[in-house]
Design a protein around this motif. Structure first.
Motif, mmCIF file in Angstrom:
data_model
loop_
_atom_site.group_PDB
_atom_site.id
_atom_site.type_symbol
_atom_site.label_atom_id
_atom_site.label_comp_id
_atom_site.label_asym_id
_atom_site.label_seq_id
_atom_site.Cartn_x
_atom_site.Cartn_y
_atom_site.Cartn_z
ATOM 1 N N GLN A 102 13.849 29.711 -15.726
ATOM 2 C CA GLN A 102 15.078 29.189 -15.136
ATOM 3 C C GLN A 102 15.560 30.094 -13.995
ATOM 4 O O GLN A 102 16.129 29.615 -13.019
ATOM 5 C CB GLN A 102 16.150 29.053 -16.212
ATOM 6 N N MET A 103 15.302 31.389 -14.101
ATOM 7 C CA MET A 103 15.644 32.311 -13.008
ATOM 8 C C MET A 103 14.807 31.981 -11.775
ATOM 9 O O MET A 103 15.327 31.920 -10.655
ATOM 10 C CB MET A 103 15.410 33.757 -13.432
ATOM 11 N N ALA A 125 14.504 40.765 -4.814
ATOM 12 C CA ALA A 125 14.213 42.125 -4.342
ATOM 13 C C ALA A 125 13.025 42.718 -5.094
ATOM 14 O O ALA A 125 12.167 43.382 -4.499
ATOM 15 C CB ALA A 125 15.445 43.014 -4.494
ATOM 16 N N MET A 126 12.956 42.479 -6.396
ATOM 17 C CA MET A 126 11.831 42.993 -7.179
ATOM 18 C C MET A 126 10.516 42.344 -6.740
ATOM 19 O O MET A 126 9.456 42.983 -6.774
ATOM 20 C CB MET A 126 12.078 42.759 -8.677
ATOM 21 N N LEU A 127 10.569 41.100 -6.300
ATOM 22 C CA LEU A 127 9.375 40.407 -5.830
ATOM 23 C C LEU A 127 8.873 40.961 -4.496
ATOM 24 O O LEU A 127 7.756 40.670 -4.084
ATOM 25 C CB LEU A 127 9.653 38.901 -5.699
ATOM 26 N N GLN A 155 23.748 37.661 -8.349
ATOM 27 C CA GLN A 155 23.252 39.039 -8.380
ATOM 28 C C GLN A 155 21.898 39.119 -9.102
ATOM 29 O O GLN A 155 20.996 39.829 -8.661
ATOM 30 C CB GLN A 155 24.292 39.925 -9.071
ATOM 31 N N ILE A 156 21.741 38.367 -10.176
ATOM 32 C CA ILE A 156 20.469 38.325 -10.906
ATOM 33 C C ILE A 156 19.372 37.782 -10.001
ATOM 34 O O ILE A 156 18.281 38.350 -9.902
ATOM 35 C CB ILE A 156 20.601 37.490 -12.204
ATOM 36 N N LEU A 157 19.660 36.681 -9.300
ATOM 37 C CA LEU A 157 18.668 36.068 -8.415
ATOM 38 C C LEU A 157 18.323 36.990 -7.245
ATOM 39 O O LEU A 157 17.155 37.111 -6.873
ATOM 40 C CB LEU A 157 19.156 34.710 -7.910
ATOM 41 N N GLU A 163 15.408 26.696 -6.030
ATOM 42 C CA GLU A 163 16.517 25.861 -5.542
ATOM 43 C C GLU A 163 17.137 26.459 -4.287
ATOM 44 O O GLU A 163 17.470 25.733 -3.347
ATOM 45 C CB GLU A 163 17.570 25.693 -6.636
ATOM 46 N N PHE A 164 17.279 27.783 -4.252
ATOM 47 C CA PHE A 164 17.795 28.443 -3.051
ATOM 48 C C PHE A 164 16.862 28.195 -1.873
ATOM 49 O O PHE A 164 17.304 27.856 -0.775
ATOM 50 C CB PHE A 164 17.976 29.949 -3.284
ATOM 51 N N ILE A 165 15.556 28.376 -2.098
ATOM 52 C CA ILE A 165 14.570 28.172 -1.038
ATOM 53 C C ILE A 165 14.643 26.739 -0.529
ATOM 54 O O ILE A 165 14.722 26.495 0.681
ATOM 55 C CB ILE A 165 13.138 28.493 -1.544
#
Length: 191
Positions: free
Chosen positions: A54-55, A19-21, A12-14, A61-63
């Motif tokens: 780290q976020m 979304a903020m980006l 959820q944080i990621l 890492e997802f990308i």
């Protein structure tokens, strides 16, 4: 929200960070703003991530896992080198279009005031993408599509094209979609 499991909260944080980006103005993202958006304390963020860097690493890492997982699928399913390179290029443009916030990470735009190791990691990702194109284009050369000595130059050109489309997408506030006329342009680059 206390019933959220740790892994779910991390995701959820990621997702919220991504979304903020997506904000076309590209304002600097603070942990305070991220915490406010999630309706948690900054301390709650730091229970899941040691730092904002780290976020961003979590997003990277997802990308990486998404993009290289798809490249591996394309390479396994498509035996024609040119079609393989075209499919990889189109996938990379589609990924950016579907993930505008992550496109700002891919271009380094979102990493400007962050830990320099994040930008180094994105540079490595670009090198790995070029290597994937090189492999496909060496296969295409071995299949008689063009001379072998052109594979590396064509891979570099194709990678530059992708990076340029991502950058244009991010810098125009997501106005110019990376995939617009891309199929024809990729075909021209690979002639």
């Amino acid at each position: 929200m206390a019933s959220t499991k740790p892994g779910e909260r991390k995701l959820q944080i990621l997702q919220t960070l991504a979304a903020m980006l997506e904000n076309p103005k590209g304002e600097k993202i603070t942990t305070a703003a991220l915490a406010a958006r999630l309706e948690v304390s900054e301390a709650a963020l730091y229970r899941h991530f040691a730092s904002k860097a780290q976020m961003f690493e979590g997003l990277i890492e997802f990308i990486e896992s998404s993009v290289f997982g798809l490249i591996n699928q394309i390479s396994e399913q498509q035996t024609d080198g040119l079609l393989q390179a075209q499919a990889i290029a189109q996938m990379l443009l589609n990924f950016a279009e579907k993930n505008p916030g992550m496109t700002r990470v891919l271009t380094g735009d979102a990493l400007v005031n962050e830990d320099e190791r994040l930008q180094l990691r994105m540079n490595q990702l670009a090198e790995r993408l070029e290597m994937a194109f090189r492999q496909s284009l060496r296969l295409a050369a071995s299949q008689g599509n063009f001379p072998e000595n052109e594979a590396a130059a064509r891979a570099s050109l194709l990678c530059s094209f992708i990076l340029g489309r991502w950058l244009r997408f991010a810098k125009t506030g997501f106005k110019y979609l990376p995939g617009d006329q891309a199929q024809l342009q990729i075909a021209i680059l690979l002639r």
